[in-house]
Design a protein around this motif. Structure first.
Motif, short mmCIF file in Angstrom:
data_model
loop_
_atom_site.label_atom_id
_atom_site.label_comp_id
_atom_site.label_asym_id
_atom_site.label_seq_id
_atom_site.Cartn_x
_atom_site.Cartn_y
_atom_site.Cartn_z
N LYS A 79 -21.65 -71.13 -13.88
CA LYS A 79 -22.10 -70.72 -15.22
C LYS A 79 -23.22 -69.69 -15.14
O LYS A 79 -23.20 -68.67 -15.85
N ASP A 80 -24.20 -69.94 -14.27
CA ASP A 80 -25.31 -68.99 -14.14
C ASP A 80 -24.82 -67.65 -13.59
O ASP A 80 -25.29 -66.59 -14.01
N LEU A 81 -23.86 -67.71 -12.67
CA LEU A 81 -23.34 -66.47 -12.09
C LEU A 81 -22.57 -65.68 -13.15
O LEU A 81 -22.71 -64.45 -13.23
N ALA A 82 -21.79 -66.38 -13.96
CA ALA A 82 -21.04 -65.69 -15.01
C ALA A 82 -21.97 -65.02 -16.01
O ALA A 82 -21.70 -63.92 -16.50
N ILE A 83 -23.09 -65.68 -16.31
CA ILE A 83 -24.07 -65.09 -17.22
C ILE A 83 -24.67 -63.83 -16.61
O ILE A 83 -24.86 -62.82 -17.30
N MET A 84 -24.94 -63.86 -15.31
CA MET A 84 -25.51 -62.68 -14.65
C MET A 84 -24.54 -61.50 -14.69
O MET A 84 -24.95 -60.34 -14.85
N PHE A 85 -23.24 -61.77 -14.57
CA PHE A 85 -22.23 -60.72 -14.56
C PHE A 85 -21.84 -60.26 -15.97
O PHE A 85 -21.21 -59.20 -16.11
N LYS A 86 -22.21 -61.01 -16.99
CA LYS A 86 -21.74 -60.73 -18.35
C LYS A 86 -22.15 -59.33 -18.80
O LYS A 86 -23.29 -58.91 -18.64
N ASP A 87 -21.19 -58.61 -19.38
CA ASP A 87 -21.41 -57.27 -19.94
C ASP A 87 -21.86 -56.25 -18.90
O ASP A 87 -22.56 -55.29 -19.23
N CYS A 88 -21.45 -56.46 -17.65
CA CYS A 88 -21.80 -55.52 -16.58
C CYS A 88 -20.53 -54.87 -16.02
O CYS A 88 -19.46 -55.48 -16.03
N ASP A 89 -20.67 -53.65 -15.54
CA ASP A 89 -19.64 -53.08 -14.69
C ASP A 89 -19.85 -53.63 -13.28
O ASP A 89 -20.91 -54.18 -12.97
N ILE A 90 -18.83 -53.51 -12.42
CA ILE A 90 -18.87 -54.17 -11.11
C ILE A 90 -18.48 -53.18 -10.02
O ILE A 90 -17.50 -52.44 -10.15
N ALA A 91 -19.25 -53.20 -8.93
CA ALA A 91 -18.97 -52.31 -7.80
C ALA A 91 -19.05 -53.09 -6.49
O ALA A 91 -19.77 -54.09 -6.39
N GLY A 92 -18.32 -52.61 -5.51
CA GLY A 92 -18.35 -53.24 -4.19
C GLY A 92 -17.63 -52.37 -3.19
O GLY A 92 -17.21 -51.25 -3.49
N PHE A 93 -17.46 -52.90 -1.99
CA PHE A 93 -16.77 -52.19 -0.91
C PHE A 93 -15.51 -52.96 -0.59
O PHE A 93 -15.57 -54.09 -0.12
N ASN A 94 -14.36 -52.38 -0.88
CA ASN A 94 -13.06 -53.07 -0.82
C ASN A 94 -13.00 -54.20 -1.84
O ASN A 94 -12.25 -55.16 -1.68
N SER A 95 -13.77 -54.07 -2.89
CA SER A 95 -13.90 -55.14 -3.87
C SER A 95 -12.67 -55.29 -4.77
O SER A 95 -12.33 -56.41 -5.17
N ASN A 96 -12.00 -54.18 -5.09
CA ASN A 96 -10.84 -54.28 -5.97
C ASN A 96 -9.70 -55.05 -5.32
O ASN A 96 -8.93 -55.74 -5.99
N ARG A 97 -9.60 -54.94 -4.01
CA ARG A 97 -8.49 -55.60 -3.30
C ARG A 97 -8.82 -57.02 -2.85
O ARG A 97 -7.91 -57.83 -2.66
N PHE A 98 -10.11 -57.31 -2.64
CA PHE A 98 -10.45 -58.62 -2.08
C PHE A 98 -11.52 -59.37 -2.87
O PHE A 98 -11.26 -60.46 -3.41
N ASP A 99 -12.73 -58.84 -2.93
CA ASP A 99 -13.86 -59.61 -3.47
C ASP A 99 -13.66 -60.01 -4.93
O ASP A 99 -13.92 -61.16 -5.30
N ILE A 100 -13.21 -59.08 -5.77
CA ILE A 100 -13.05 -59.40 -7.18
C ILE A 100 -11.92 -60.41 -7.41
O ILE A 100 -12.12 -61.41 -8.12
N PRO A 101 -10.72 -60.21 -6.82
CA PRO A 101 -9.68 -61.25 -7.00
C PRO A 101 -10.12 -62.62 -6.51
O PRO A 101 -9.84 -63.64 -7.17
N LEU A 102 -10.82 -62.69 -5.37
CA LEU A 102 -11.25 -63.99 -4.85
C LEU A 102 -12.31 -64.61 -5.77
O LEU A 102 -12.29 -65.81 -6.04
N LEU A 103 -13.23 -63.77 -6.28
CA LEU A 103 -14.25 -64.28 -7.20
C LEU A 103 -13.60 -64.83 -8.47
O LEU A 103 -13.99 -65.89 -8.98
N LEU A 104 -12.58 -64.15 -8.98
CA LEU A 104 -11.86 -64.64 -10.16
C LEU A 104 -11.20 -65.98 -9.90
O LEU A 104 -11.16 -66.85 -10.77
N GLU A 105 -10.65 -66.14 -8.68
CA GLU A 105 -10.05 -67.43 -8.33
C GLU A 105 -11.09 -68.54 -8.34
O GLU A 105 -10.82 -69.66 -8.83
N GLU A 106 -12.27 -68.26 -7.83
CA GLU A 106 -13.34 -69.27 -7.81
C GLU A 106 -13.75 -69.64 -9.24
O GLU A 106 -13.95 -70.82 -9.56
N PHE A 107 -13.90 -68.65 -10.11
CA PHE A 107 -14.24 -68.94 -11.50
C PHE A 107 -13.14 -69.76 -12.17
O PHE A 107 -13.43 -70.67 -12.96
N ASN A 108 -11.90 -69.45 -11.87
CA ASN A 108 -10.78 -70.19 -12.45
C ASN A 108 -10.81 -71.65 -12.01
O ASN A 108 -10.61 -72.56 -12.83
#
Length: 260
Positions: A79-108
């Protein structure tokens, strides 16, 4: 060159138990939240993955079962992590292929509705590969003229990714200092889902991007091969990918009811 921001952007990196997006878990997350006024909010948090960390993963990030035994689970910080990310754009390194999909799975799994509609994603690795195909360590040396010490530490990789993007803006005058344009530039394809299993073709039609139906319109496939949808729903795909197929299936069902 500092980023021109109209809203906050989060740079983040994950260390995990492995590379399987649907089954592996986060053991460390590092976040740098950049505010439009230039303020930086930095956090690093180790996480108990509720599963053993394989030895081969520990060899990469040096995090052991003992290191995370007393740390909170992802569900406890979600919950706290989702609040931190709320209304933000997101950047990373290889994030579109790995980090973001895995993070979404954890939230799910934590039953958190992590809304990414309207979020713009910047994958610094994609920009790097389009300009100078290498890895993060090489990117850091090339753009920042420094060696990346403590590589595969989430905090070191996150900070390096942020610094590399700023250096890319300095090096390439034609690279736009605009989050929307950078997001578009750092995408390999026009993804429908984060993992790119579905992409938009030139006519904005959702098209399957893998397997035996690669290049075929998804709606056409779901109409002619109903079993394919069940295979997707029961298969080892990220929830975000399943949701994208589900939206297409819902549209088909709505069309059928209209024509009845």
């Amino acid at each position: 060159m500092d980023l021109r921001l109209t809203r906050p952007i989060i740079f983040f990196d994950l260390e995990t138990t492995g590379t399987n997006i649907t089954h592996d878990r986060i053991v460390e997350i590092s976040v740098i939240k950049i505010m439009p006024d230039g303020e930086e909010i930095e956090r690093t948090r180790r996480i108990n993955p509720e599963m053993p960390i394989p030895a081969e993963a520990t060899e990469v990030h040096h995090i052991t079962d003992a290191d995370v035994a007393d740390e909170p689970t992802f569900r406890q910080i979600a919950k706290d992590l989702a609040i931190m990310f709320k209304d933000c754009d997101i950047a990373g390194f290889n994030s579109n292929r790995f980090d973001i999909p895995l993070l979404l799975e954890e939230f799910n799994r934590a039953n958190i509705n992590f809304d990414i509609s309207g979020t713009r994603f910047i994958d610094v690795q994609t920009i790097f590969h389009k300009r100078e195909p290498r890895n993060l360590t090489a990117a850091y040396r090339f753009y920042c003229d420094r060696d990346l010490t403590d590589a595969h530490s989430a905090s070191a990789d996150t900070r390096a990714t942020y610094e590399v993007l700023k250096a890319q803006l300095d090096r390439y005058p034609d690279l736009p200092n605009d989050i929307k344009a950078l997001s578009e530039y750092s995408c390999h394809t026009r993804n429908v889902d984060i993992a790119g299993r579905l992409i938009y073709d030139d006519n904005r039609v959702e098209t399957i991007n893998f397997g035996k139906y690669k290049g075929k319109p998804a709606e056409q496939v779901l109409r002619t091969d109903p079993g394919y949808y069940s295979w997707i729903m029961q298969g080892d795909f990220p929830q975000n990918t399943k949701d994208a197929f589900a939206r297409i299936r819902l549209r088909i069902d709505q069309d059928k009811r209209k024509n009845c």
